[in-house]
Every structure is written in structure tokens, then in C-alpha cells.
Motif scaffolding. Structure first.
Motif: not given
Length: 282
Positions: A170-173, A200-201, A208-209, A213-216
Motif C-alpha cells: 500500500c505504501l509503495n502504491d 515524514g514523506s 522506516w517501515v 519488520p516490527n513496523q509491519q
């Protein structure tokens, strides 16, 4: 509760201390509780030592439950509607039921409280005077990009929900559609032990994500800045006025304004008014 009322009760999105006194009073007083997942809600009720009959109302049986709820209300019972977490109907079941109850003439009473969307907006540091809530985007990348394209020029702050197994895609999209520099706040596991709020941007958030891996993991709210308002620069306005003056020497006002709009990309109506003003000055 002597009245036939459907209470729409918000419950905690993580931290159980966020439940309101009013929500507890209602849950202890109603005759029945309609829950998205009875197992989940039973744990919540046990924590607060509440013992009430439960029945399920979820995406797959909501239409079938309408008849039962209306019959219960008609017999004088009061009912609380809860979702697994947060405010019912906000990307959760309940719309069909609430609509039917209201159409049947029974009271629907909101008991406000936690909502992940509102919590994320309050801490995102992005404009909140105007925003739009898009809920969950389509699961497949093609559908997700198509829906995001419709929001490319949306000036309001946008809020999305996303699941852990799709968050990176989703972030990549988001980056593919809105570019790497659009401001974004990622709010993860709100009010829970491992709550994270990153701002951030889009490009920075992806970095960062992907690096941690914990941020996923967990439940996500994405708050995206709206499109910057397009302001006409002074130089463009001056250029448009010069073109307009030249064309007015040879053409009627309407034609001069229309042709100037085509040449400069400025708004035709504004140029027409400007042309009238120029003629009156002469």
C-alpha cells in the motif's frame, strides 16, 4: 432501560481504560448486546464484570439479523451494538442494521468514544479542518492504484485503514500515485503497548517501515496530506494580461478571453472579467 432503543456504543481500540463511564452504564443496563464477534466482546465484558446475552451482527449475517433486532425492539427490549474495537459503522458492520431500525421508527442513540481514525488525525500533525475518510483500500494493487488516482488532486487530508500483510504494498502504491514527497503519517497499534506514530514523506515512511519488520505488524491508520492548492504565480498573471491586451486589439472580449485561456492555461471566466475591466479603463 425501559425504552426500545438501539445504542451504538464505541469500545476501546486497544487501551481498555479508554472506555467511557456512559458506555459501561449502557452495556450494564441493556437487555441484549449485538457484537461483531461475540468471543471478542465477551472478553471485554468479562474484564468489566458485565454479564449480558450476546448475539452476533457481522458482515456476513447483518441482513439476516435485522428481523431479530426489530422484533426485539418491538417487544420492548433495549440493545447495544458494538464492534470489535472503536466506533461501530466506521469501517465496521452496522449500517444496514441502523438504517433499518431508524426506518422502523425506533430510536438510535450514539454513545461516542474511541475511533482509530479520529485518534490518528489528532496526532498526525496534518490539517484537520477538512478531511475525507476512505476506509480500507482495495486489496489488489491494481484496484488500489485506480482508487488512489481518483484522489490525486484531493485537497483535503485523507485517512485510510490498512492491514499488516498489505501495508508495504500500500505504501509503495501511495508513492507511485502521489510521488515520494507527499507528507504522510503512519499510526500503528494506536493506544496499545507498541503504539507507533511516524511522520515524514511517503519515501521516508517506506524506508522506516521496510527497515524494521516490527513496523509491519498490527493495525494501521494512514493519514495523507491533501494536494497543495495551485496558486497562480504573479508572472503567469502578468503574461496572461499581456496576451489578453494584445488580443483585445483585434478580437471581441469573449473571443479574446477564450483564446487567452487556451494560450496561457488561465481560467476563461476570470480572463473575461479582466477583459471587461481593461475595456472599461480604456
Amino acid at each position: 432501560m425501559s425504552e426500545s432503543i438501539l445504542y451504538v456504543v464505541a469500545t476501546p481500540i486497544g487501551n481498555l481504560a479508554d472506555i467511557s463511564e456512559r458506555a459501561l452504564t449502557v452495556l450494564r443496563s441493556v437487555d441484549l448486546i449485538a457484537a461483531e464477534d461475540t468471543r471478542h466482546t465477551r472478553q471485554l465484558l468479562m474484564y468489566f464484570t458485565i454479564n449480558k446475552p450476546l448475539f452476533s451482527v457481522h458482515d456476513h449475517n447483518e441482513h439476516q439479523r435485522v428481523e431479530k433486532v426489530l422484533a426485539d425492539l418491538a417487544s420492548g427490549l433495549s440493545i447495544a451494538l458494538v464492534s470489535d474495537a472503536g466506533t461501530p459503522l466506521i469501517s465496521d458492520p452496522g449500517f444496514v442494521l441502523v438504517q433499518a431500525v431508524r426506518q422502523a421508527g425506533f430510536k438510535v442513540v450514539p454513545v461516542p468514544g474511541p475511533c482509530a481514525m479520529v485518534a490518528a488525525l489528532s496526532a498526525a500533525g496534518l490539517a484537520t479542518n477538512r478531511f475525507c475518510f476512505e476506509g480500507f483500500l482495495p486489496a489488489k494493487s491494481s484496484g488500489r492504484k485506480k482508487q488512489l488516482q481518483t484522489l490525486l488532486n484531493e485537497p483535503r487530508t485523507m485517512v485510510f485503514y490498512e492491514s499488516p500483510h498489505r501495508i508495504v504494498e500500500c505504501l509503495n502504491d501511495l508513492q507511485a500515485v502521489f510521488g515520494p514527497d507527499r507528507l504522510l503519517t503512519l499510526a500503528r497499534e494506536l493506544t496499545k503497548t507498541f503504539e507507533t506514530i511516524l511522520s515524514g514523506s511517503i519515501e521516508q515512511i517506506i524506508t522506516w517501515v521496510q527497515a524494521d519488520p516490527n513496523q509491519q505488524r498490527g493495525e494501521f491508520v494512514l493519514v495523507l496530506a491533501g494536494a497543495p492548492e495551485q496558486e497562480e504565480s504573479e508572472s503567469l498573471q502578468i503574461a496572461a494580461e499581456q496576451v489578453l491586451k494584445l488580443l483585445l486589439e483585434e478580437l471581441p472580449v469573449k473571443q479574446a478571453a477564450a483564446l487567452t485561456a487556451k494560450i496561457t492555461g488561465q481560467k476563461k471566466n476570470a480572463l473575461y472579467q479582466q477583459a471587461l475591466a481593461l475595456q472599461s479603463d480604456n
